[in-house]
Design a protein around this motif. Structure first.
Motif, PDB file in Angstrom:
ATOM      1  N   GLY A  84     -38.267  11.588  -7.478  1.00 30.79           N
ATOM      2  CA  GLY A  84     -39.530  12.141  -7.546  1.00 30.79           C
ATOM      3  C   GLY A  84     -40.573  11.146  -7.633  1.00 30.79           C
ATOM      4  N   GLU A  85     -41.810  11.567  -7.234  1.00 33.47           N
ATOM      5  CA  GLU A  85     -42.900  10.447  -7.221  1.00 33.47           C
ATOM      6  C   GLU A  85     -43.690  10.531  -8.691  1.00 33.47           C
ATOM      7  OE1 GLU A  85     -46.352   9.946  -3.960  1.00 33.47           O
ATOM      8  OE2 GLU A  85     -46.696  11.839  -5.226  1.00 33.47           O
ATOM      9  N   SER A  86     -43.816   9.489  -9.154  1.00 33.49           N
ATOM     10  CA  SER A  86     -44.438   9.046 -10.486  1.00 33.49           C
ATOM     11  C   SER A  86     -45.072   7.955 -10.346  1.00 33.49           C
ATOM     12  CB  SER A  86     -43.275   9.015 -11.482  1.00 33.49           C
ATOM     13  OG  SER A  86     -43.686   8.770 -12.826  1.00 33.49           O
ATOM     14  N   ARG A  87     -45.987   7.785 -11.330  1.00 35.00           N
ATOM     15  CA  ARG A  87     -46.881   6.432 -11.553  1.00 35.00           C
ATOM     16  C   ARG A  87     -45.857   5.908 -12.334  1.00 35.00           C
ATOM     17  NH1 ARG A  87     -52.835   7.011 -13.753  1.00 35.00           N
ATOM     18  NH2 ARG A  87     -52.527   8.755 -12.213  1.00 35.00           N
ATOM     19  N   LEU A  88     -45.780   4.464 -11.728  1.00 33.33           N
ATOM     20  CA  LEU A  88     -44.651   3.395 -12.624  1.00 33.33           C
ATOM     21  C   LEU A  88     -45.742   2.772 -13.757  1.00 33.33           C
ATOM     22  CD1 LEU A  88     -42.306   2.819  -9.703  1.00 33.33           C
ATOM     23  CD2 LEU A  88     -42.187   4.603 -11.627  1.00 33.33           C
ATOM     24  N   ALA A  89     -44.820   1.981 -14.552  1.00 34.05           N
ATOM     25  CA  ALA A  89     -45.357   1.330 -15.532  1.00 34.05           C
ATOM     26  C   ALA A  89     -46.587   0.118 -15.048  1.00 34.05           C
ATOM     27  CB  ALA A  89     -44.504   0.601 -16.369  1.00 34.05           C
ATOM     28  N   LYS A  90     -46.094  -0.321 -13.931  1.00 41.51           N
ATOM     29  CA  LYS A  90     -47.295  -1.428 -13.232  1.00 41.51           C
ATOM     30  C   LYS A  90     -47.353  -1.163 -11.787  1.00 41.51           C
ATOM     31  CE  LYS A  90     -45.959  -5.205 -16.448  1.00 41.51           C
ATOM     32  NZ  LYS A  90     -45.201  -6.475 -16.429  1.00 41.51           N
ATOM     33  N   PRO A  91     -48.745  -1.221 -11.535  1.00 47.88           N
ATOM     34  CA  PRO A  91     -48.815  -0.900  -9.956  1.00 47.88           C
ATOM     35  C   PRO A  91     -47.943  -1.684  -8.874  1.00 47.88           C
ATOM     36  CG  PRO A  91     -50.992  -1.231 -11.214  1.00 47.88           C
ATOM     37  CD  PRO A  91     -49.739  -1.696 -12.143  1.00 47.88           C
ATOM     38  N   ILE A  92     -47.445  -2.708  -9.276  1.00 46.14           N
ATOM     39  CA  ILE A  92     -46.708  -3.352  -8.151  1.00 46.14           C
ATOM     40  C   ILE A  92     -45.503  -2.732  -7.985  1.00 46.14           C
ATOM     41  CG2 ILE A  92     -45.783  -5.342  -9.873  1.00 46.14           C
ATOM     42  CD1 ILE A  92     -46.274  -7.182  -7.193  1.00 46.14           C
ATOM     43  N   TYR A  93     -44.866  -2.223  -9.000  1.00 45.52           N
ATOM     44  CA  TYR A  93     -43.620  -1.449  -8.892  1.00 45.52           C
ATOM     45  C   TYR A  93     -43.534  -0.203  -8.128  1.00 45.52           C
ATOM     46  CZ  TYR A  93     -42.458  -3.800 -13.552  1.00 45.52           C
ATOM     47  OH  TYR A  93     -42.271  -4.827 -14.478  1.00 45.52           O
ATOM     48  N   ARG A  94     -42.801  -0.359  -7.049  1.00 40.69           N
ATOM     49  CA  ARG A  94     -42.321   0.864  -6.015  1.00 40.69           C
ATOM     50  C   ARG A  94     -41.458   1.748  -6.361  1.00 40.69           C
ATOM     51  NH1 ARG A  94     -46.677   1.499  -3.997  1.00 40.69           N
ATOM     52  NH2 ARG A  94     -45.601   2.533  -2.307  1.00 40.69           N
ATOM     53  N   VAL A  95     -40.411   1.339  -7.203  1.00 40.03           N
ATOM     54  CA  VAL A  95     -39.215   2.024  -7.485  1.00 40.03           C
ATOM     55  C   VAL A  95     -38.771   1.831  -8.715  1.00 40.03           C
ATOM     56  CG1 VAL A  95     -37.671   0.373  -6.377  1.00 40.03           C
ATOM     57  CG2 VAL A  95     -36.985   2.804  -6.466  1.00 40.03           C
ATOM     58  N   GLU A  96     -38.139   2.724  -9.526  1.00 43.05           N
ATOM     59  CA  GLU A  96     -37.514   2.757 -10.747  1.00 43.05           C
ATOM     60  C   GLU A  96     -36.331   3.625 -10.897  1.00 43.05           C
ATOM     61  OE1 GLU A  96     -38.254   2.988 -15.568  1.00 43.05           O
ATOM     62  OE2 GLU A  96     -39.930   3.225 -14.250  1.00 43.05           O
ATOM     63  N   ILE A  97     -35.021   2.868 -11.035  1.00 47.75           N
ATOM     64  CA  ILE A  97     -33.813   4.001 -10.903  1.00 47.75           C
ATOM     65  C   ILE A  97     -33.227   3.925 -12.621  1.00 47.75           C
ATOM     66  CG2 ILE A  97     -31.592   4.156  -9.816  1.00 47.75           C
ATOM     67  CD1 ILE A  97     -32.874   2.509  -7.440  1.00 47.75           C
ATOM     68  N   MET A  98     -32.517   5.025 -13.016  1.00 47.01           N
ATOM     69  CA  MET A  98     -31.917   5.125 -14.161  1.00 47.01           C
ATOM     70  C   MET A  98     -30.612   5.797 -13.674  1.00 47.01           C
ATOM     71  SD  MET A  98     -33.398   6.874 -17.703  1.00 47.01           S
ATOM     72  CE  MET A  98     -33.089   8.639 -17.232  1.00 47.01           C
TER      73      MET A  98
END
Length: 115
Positions: free
Chosen positions: A95-109
């Motif tokens: 999904g699309e989400s605002r991540l913790a820092k603007p430089i992050y493009r992807v987060e995976i768990m």
């Protein structure tokens, strides 16, 4: 049942093992500003953390992926498809989400099973 935590800080653990399951916290890509290198970096860290817990990507049960911009979906998938064990693909949501820092493009768990 015991709970084992790896690489814990005051806020969170990178890995929690309980009941035969390995829970890996959201890993972000810290390499560059493009989603491809960031995805590769996040997946490499997931590999490292799974090994620390005694398992590997072939035992991933589920993955949750957040993209800062869903337009990066195809580029992220190109890296994911080269990395994922094709004989054992996990259930997955993206999904699309605002991540913790603007430089992050992807987060995976991920959640994986122990052998």
């Amino acid at each position: 049942m015991s709970i084992v935590r790896h690489e814990s800080g005051s806020r969170m653990s990178q890995v929690v093992v309980h009941g035969g399951l390995v829970h890996v916290s959201g890993q972000v890509g810290r390499d560059g500003t493009e989603v491809g290198p960031q995805t590769r970096a996040a997946l490499a860290e997931i590999d490292r953390l799974l090994a620390l817990a005694g398992t590997d990507k072939s035992r991933i049960l589920s993955a949750t992926i957040w993209l800062a911009d869903i337009a990066d979906f195809a580029a992220m998938n190109a890296v994911w498809d080269a990395w994922v064990d094709p004989a054992n693909p996990p259930a997955r949501a993206t999904g699309e989400s605002r991540l913790a820092k603007p430089i992050y493009r992807v987060e995976i768990m991920v959640v994986a099973a122990l052998p």
